[in-house]
Design an enzyme around this catalytic site. Structure first.
Site, PDB file in Angstrom:
ATOM      1  N   ASN A 235     -14.660 -11.897  10.794  1.00 47.98           N
ATOM      2  CA  ASN A 235     -15.901 -12.292  10.605  1.00 47.98           C
ATOM      3  C   ASN A 235     -15.769 -13.498  10.318  1.00 47.98           C
ATOM      4  O   ASN A 235     -16.466 -14.400   9.731  1.00 47.98           O
ATOM      5  CB  ASN A 235     -16.048 -12.206   9.266  1.00 47.98           C
ATOM      6  CG  ASN A 235     -16.953 -10.108   9.035  1.00 47.98           C
ATOM      7  OD1 ASN A 235     -16.257  -9.698   7.785  1.00 47.98           O
ATOM      8  ND2 ASN A 235     -17.093  -9.971   9.998  1.00 47.98           N
TER       9      ASN A 235
ATOM     10  N   ASP B 239     -22.017  -2.143   6.150  1.00 48.69           N
ATOM     11  CA  ASP B 239     -22.681  -2.594   7.736  1.00 48.69           C
ATOM     12  C   ASP B 239     -24.074  -2.615   7.326  1.00 48.69           C
ATOM     13  O   ASP B 239     -25.458  -1.799   6.932  1.00 48.69           O
ATOM     14  CB  ASP B 239     -22.299  -1.600   8.850  1.00 48.69           C
ATOM     15  CG  ASP B 239     -22.241  -2.633   9.903  1.00 48.69           C
ATOM     16  OD1 ASP B 239     -22.623  -4.203   9.528  1.00 48.69           O
ATOM     17  OD2 ASP B 239     -22.159  -1.691  11.215  1.00 48.69           O
TER      18      ASP B 239
HETATM   19  C1  FPP Z   1     -21.933  -5.993   7.328  1.00 47.14           C
HETATM   20  O1  FPP Z   1     -23.492  -6.276   8.385  1.00 47.14           O
HETATM   21  C2  FPP Z   1     -21.300  -7.115   6.371  1.00 47.14           C
HETATM   22  C3  FPP Z   1     -20.805  -7.727   6.559  1.00 47.14           C
HETATM   23  C4  FPP Z   1     -19.371  -8.645   6.909  1.00 47.14           C
HETATM   24  C5  FPP Z   1     -20.030  -8.818   4.374  1.00 47.14           C
HETATM   25  C6  FPP Z   1     -20.461  -7.364   3.883  1.00 47.14           C
HETATM   26  C7  FPP Z   1     -20.700  -8.044   2.351  1.00 47.14           C
HETATM   27  C8  FPP Z   1     -21.538  -7.309   1.872  1.00 47.14           C
HETATM   28  C9  FPP Z   1     -21.736  -6.077   1.609  1.00 47.14           C
HETATM   29  C10 FPP Z   1     -21.466  -8.178   0.283  1.00 47.14           C
HETATM   30  C11 FPP Z   1     -19.986  -8.664   0.244  1.00 47.14           C
HETATM   31  C12 FPP Z   1     -19.886  -8.756  -0.900  1.00 47.14           C
HETATM   32  C13 FPP Z   1     -19.434  -9.238  -2.099  1.00 47.14           C
HETATM   33  C14 FPP Z   1     -19.040  -8.938  -3.589  1.00 47.14           C
HETATM   34  C15 FPP Z   1     -17.958 -10.658  -1.591  1.00 47.14           C
HETATM   35  P1  FPP Z   1     -23.528  -7.511   9.208  1.00 47.14           P
HETATM   36  O2  FPP Z   1     -24.249  -8.535   9.118  1.00 47.14           O
HETATM   37  O3  FPP Z   1     -22.155  -7.246  10.872  1.00 47.14           O
HETATM   38  O4  FPP Z   1     -25.225  -6.124   9.756  1.00 47.14           O
HETATM   39  P2  FPP Z   1     -25.390  -6.823  11.009  1.00 47.14           P
HETATM   40  O5  FPP Z   1     -24.553  -5.732  11.956  1.00 47.14           O
HETATM   41  O6  FPP Z   1     -26.769  -5.720  11.397  1.00 47.14           O
HETATM   42  O7  FPP Z   1     -25.585  -7.282  11.694  1.00 47.14           O
END
Ligand code: FPP
Length: 238
Positions: free
Chosen positions: A71, A23
């Protein structure tokens, strides 16, 4: 001194399976006035490094939460960026000759191209010992429902824990010993709901793109300080 101890560090069989809720990519990007997709790009780099570091420490099974069933509600360009990151990651992963890749989640709604690549990677790496589970279009509740429906189709009249566990996407591995969540969020967000019954949790304020080997080591050290009772008592502490 600290780095020397990291270099030599190996886990024992108390830590077979570690899982990550990655996250904070969005906040990492926002802090740099960058689009959220850039946060995911750096998040993907941290993910690849973390998988290598886990295996270097001797952890056999790693599970990451890359894309949840919820998502899809994000803006289209963000969703597309994560799909593309997975697509290009699979191309690199094919070269890796020591990891079994398993995609946990519902592949059926993904593009045919992505689905075919995922299945090909799973099949071609089936015999490797180290496991990387990538939760993609994954939801813990949906997983439990799917296990129940499979059991109903098999004609089972009454179920026990083993029946459910053996029909989950993670039936090939033991439950996670440790679940790490970054970015100061203290919830599971529909991740491994059944499997986490006796997992230990580690939360950190570090945003996922900044999660590195030192952070991983700290999480593991914290795990080793825990007394795991699995609902029972520890010998000598009765
Ligand atoms: C949450 O952070 C993260 C995700 C929903 C996506 C996670 C994906 C990756 C780490 C990369 C994926 C890698 C591959 C190979 C598919 P957020 O976007 O919710 O962060 P925030 O809470 O700060 O907005």
């Amino acid at each position: 001194m600290f780095f020397n101890s990291i270099k030599k560090f190996k886990v024992d069989d108390r830590l077979k399976h570690i899982a990550f809720i990655m996250d904070g990519n969005g906040r990492w990007a926002k802090a740099r006035s960058l689009p959220r997709q850039v946060g995911h790009k750096y998040g993907a780099k941290a993910f690849e490094e973390t998988v290598k570091n886990c295996h270097a420490f001797g952890i056999k099974i790693v599970t990451v939460y890359a894309f949840s069933t919820e998502n899809w509600s994000r803006p289209e360009n963000e969703v597309n960026a994560i799909m593309e990151l997975l697509n290009t990651y699979i191309d690199r992963a094919k070269e890796q000759k020591d990891i079994r890749f398993v995609f946990i989640g519902d592949k059926s709604v993904l593009s045919q191209e992505l689905r075919d690549k995922m299945i090909e990677l799973e099949e071609s790496t089936l015999l490797y010992d180290n496991v990387l589970n990538i939760a993609f279009n994954y939801g813990g509740r949906a997983e439990i429902i799917s296990a129940c429906n499979s059991l109903i189709c098999e004609g089972v009249k009454e179920v026990n824990e083993k029946d459910i566990s053996s029909h989950l996407y993670t039936s090939h591995c033991p439950d996670p010993d440790l679940i790490v969540r970054t970015a100061s969020e203290y919830r599971l967000s529909n991740f491994l709901l059944w499997q986490c019954a006796y997992s230990e949790f580690y939360f950190t304020s570090v945003l996922w793109p900044d999660f590195n080997k030192k952070q991983l080591y700290k999480a593991i050290k914290s795990f080793y300080k825990r007394k795991r009772r699995f609902g029972g008592l520890i010998k000598g502490e009765e």
